[in-house]
Design an enzyme around this catalytic site. Structure first.
Site, PDB file in Angstrom:
ATOM      1  N   SER A 106       0.973  -1.239   0.066  1.00  0.00           N
ATOM      2  CA  SER A 106       0.000  -0.077  -0.118  1.00  0.00           C
ATOM      3  C   SER A 106       0.861   1.296  -0.095  1.00  0.00           C
ATOM      4  O   SER A 106       2.175   1.247   0.139  1.00  0.00           O
ATOM      5  CB  SER A 106      -0.918   0.046   1.433  1.00  0.00           C
ATOM      6  N   TYR A 138      -3.501  -0.816  10.198  1.00  0.00           N
ATOM      7  CA  TYR A 138      -3.275  -0.896   8.686  1.00  0.00           C
ATOM      8  C   TYR A 138      -1.934  -0.623   8.164  1.00  0.00           C
ATOM      9  O   TYR A 138      -1.322  -1.142   7.498  1.00  0.00           O
ATOM     10  CB  TYR A 138      -4.443  -0.132   7.848  1.00  0.00           C
TER      11      TYR A 138
HETATM   12  P1  NAD Z   1     -11.935  -4.827  -0.596  1.00  0.00           P
HETATM   13  O1  NAD Z   1     -12.579  -4.551   0.610  1.00  0.00           O
HETATM   14  O2  NAD Z   1     -12.929  -4.530  -1.884  1.00  0.00           O
HETATM   15  O3  NAD Z   1     -11.607  -6.455  -0.888  1.00  0.00           O
HETATM   16  C1  NAD Z   1     -10.849  -7.459   0.187  1.00  0.00           C
HETATM   17  C2  NAD Z   1     -10.980  -8.781  -0.222  1.00  0.00           C
HETATM   18  O4  NAD Z   1     -10.589  -9.464   0.831  1.00  0.00           O
HETATM   19  C3  NAD Z   1     -12.747  -9.213  -0.173  1.00  0.00           C
HETATM   20  O5  NAD Z   1     -13.093  -9.934  -1.503  1.00  0.00           O
HETATM   21  C4  NAD Z   1     -12.668  -9.560   1.159  1.00  0.00           C
HETATM   22  O6  NAD Z   1     -13.661 -10.778   1.266  1.00  0.00           O
HETATM   23  C5  NAD Z   1     -11.310 -10.321   1.374  1.00  0.00           C
HETATM   24  N1  NAD Z   1     -11.034 -10.674   2.783  1.00  0.00           N
HETATM   25  C6  NAD Z   1     -11.017  -9.731   3.760  1.00  0.00           C
HETATM   26  N2  NAD Z   1     -10.786 -10.462   4.963  1.00  0.00           N
HETATM   27  C7  NAD Z   1     -10.688 -11.591   4.514  1.00  0.00           C
HETATM   28  C8  NAD Z   1     -10.414 -12.762   5.354  1.00  0.00           C
HETATM   29  N3  NAD Z   1     -10.251 -12.619   6.626  1.00  0.00           N
HETATM   30  N4  NAD Z   1     -10.429 -13.859   4.522  1.00  0.00           N
HETATM   31  C9  NAD Z   1     -10.385 -14.202   3.463  1.00  0.00           C
HETATM   32  N5  NAD Z   1     -10.632 -12.936   2.611  1.00  0.00           N
HETATM   33  C10 NAD Z   1     -10.917 -11.955   3.269  1.00  0.00           C
HETATM   34  O7  NAD Z   1     -10.557  -4.325  -0.715  1.00  0.00           O
HETATM   35  P2  NAD Z   1      -9.475  -4.059  -2.227  1.00  0.00           P
HETATM   36  O8  NAD Z   1      -9.590  -2.483  -1.974  1.00  0.00           O
HETATM   37  O9  NAD Z   1      -9.748  -4.881  -3.193  1.00  0.00           O
HETATM   38  O10 NAD Z   1      -8.122  -4.527  -1.320  1.00  0.00           O
HETATM   39  C11 NAD Z   1      -7.468  -5.432  -1.838  1.00  0.00           C
HETATM   40  C12 NAD Z   1      -6.066  -5.466  -1.284  1.00  0.00           C
HETATM   41  O11 NAD Z   1      -5.397  -4.305  -1.906  1.00  0.00           O
HETATM   42  C13 NAD Z   1      -5.948  -5.313   0.529  1.00  0.00           C
HETATM   43  O12 NAD Z   1      -4.678  -5.892   0.847  1.00  0.00           O
HETATM   44  C14 NAD Z   1      -5.814  -3.870   0.585  1.00  0.00           C
HETATM   45  O13 NAD Z   1      -5.209  -3.590   1.898  1.00  0.00           O
HETATM   46  C15 NAD Z   1      -5.081  -3.399  -0.661  1.00  0.00           C
HETATM   47  N6  NAD Z   1      -5.071  -2.049  -1.016  1.00  0.00           N
HETATM   48  C16 NAD Z   1      -6.158  -1.387  -1.425  1.00  0.00           C
HETATM   49  C17 NAD Z   1      -5.874  -0.120  -1.993  1.00  0.00           C
HETATM   50  C18 NAD Z   1      -7.089   0.637  -2.589  1.00  0.00           C
HETATM   51  O14 NAD Z   1      -7.116   2.146  -2.809  1.00  0.00           O
HETATM   52  N7  NAD Z   1      -8.353  -0.106  -2.388  1.00  0.00           N
HETATM   53  C19 NAD Z   1      -4.788   0.331  -1.638  1.00  0.00           C
HETATM   54  C20 NAD Z   1      -3.672  -0.011  -1.277  1.00  0.00           C
HETATM   55  C21 NAD Z   1      -3.821  -1.458  -0.898  1.00  0.00           C
END
Ligand code: NAD
Length: 251
Positions: free
Chosen positions: A143, A156
């Site tokens: 991130s 986080y």
């Molecule tokens: P999101 O909330 O849309 O998706 C997260 C996914 O992880 C979901 O499918 C959820 O069901 C799954 N998940 C959560 N906890 C879980 C668990 N205990 N067991 C199994 N599955 C689980 O979020 P996203 O934005 O798609 O995030 C995906 C990754 O990208 C994460 O690691 C997040 O920290 C990272 N990220 C996102 C952003 C952003 O701007 N969206 C930026 C940097 C990093």
């Protein structure tokens, strides 16, 4: 395109039901991989269907990655389905927002167990298989908060700094064994994870003003980096944290 071809490769993606994980899984399938879609509550049927429409295979594994007891089962099911594990994408992650003075230890633990502990154990389990077969790719989703502090997200930020560090530590140990461990640091992407930020008019405007590309990222933006780090094209790339952020970190 041989360098980027993933035909015959099997890939595990955690949190593949929606958001970035869904796009990464589909991107790997478009490059030829067969998939193991790990999900907790949310149904990953849509991801599976899209992958099958591409002529690739996909199985869904229901598991809560924050529960250490469920992690070996993911690796077992992947091996049963495809006989080997070529790619692991540690994508599942959660965010809990509260000012640090009021941050509960329960939230701290929930975030750390999902975002960090699972990454260590799944990497260790898949890494053993990969070392034995002499090849493999592990991609951790980091991130911007692997580099910066953020606001109201201490757990986080701690977890994502640690993911960057763990990526380098594992890369150093496993590079000589044919296993590349790298990370992708997405910038500000329009997913459920950032819904609260985008709903906050002031923060949303501040964020947008700092992005040189002048837009939030979308799920598709991660596909290229994921395919690159999963493929032969990145065989000499080790312990790198690749920002896919519209230029945010340069500013
Ligand atoms: P999101 O909330 O849309 O998706 C997260 C996914 O992880 C979901 O499918 C959820 O069901 C799954 N998940 C959560 N906890 C879980 C668990 N205990 N067991 C199994 N599955 C689980 O979020 P996203 O934005 O798609 O995030 C995906 C990754 O990208 C994460 O690691 C997040 O920290 C990272 N990220 C996102 C952003 C952003 O701007 N969206 C930026 C940097 C990093």
């Amino acid at each position: 395109m041989k360098l980027f071809n993933l035909a015959g490769k099997s890939a595990i993606v955690t949190g593949a039901a929606r958001g970035l994980g869904q796009a990464i899984a589909i991107g790997l399938a478009e490059a030829g991989a067969d998939l193991v879609l790990v999900t907790n509550q949310s149904a990953a049927d849509e991801t599976k269907q899209q992958i099958e429409q591409l002529g690739r295979k996909a199985i869904i594994v229901k598991a809560d990655v924050s529960d250490q007891a469920q992690l070996a089962g993911i690796i077992e099911q992947a091996k049963q389905a495809y006989g080997r594990i070529d790619i692991l994408v540690n994508n599942a992650g959660i965010i809990r927002r509260t000012p640090a003075v009021d941050y509960s230890f329960a939230d701290w633990q929930a975030v750390l167990s999902t975002n960090l502990d699972s990454v260590f154990t799944l990497s260790q389990l898949a890494g053993k298989e990969m070392i034995e077969q002499g090849s493999g790719k592990i991609i951790n989703i980091a991130s911007m908060l692997s580099f910066q502090g953020g606001i109201n997200v201490p757990a986080y930020t701690a977890s994502k700094h640690a993911v960057a560090g763990l990526t380098k530590a594992l890369a150093n140990e496993w590079a000589s064994k044919g296993v590349q461990v790298n990370a992708i640091a997405p910038g500000y992407m329009a997913t459920d994870n950032t819904a609260a930020l985008r709903a906050d008019e002031v923060r949303s405007k501040q964020i947008l003003e700092r992005i040189p590309a002048m837009r939030w990222g979308n799920n598709e933006d991660l596909k290229g980096a994921a395919v690159f780090l999963s493929s032969q094209a990145s065989d000499y790339v080790n312990g790198h944290v690749l920002c896919v952020d519209g230029g945010w970190m340069n500013r």
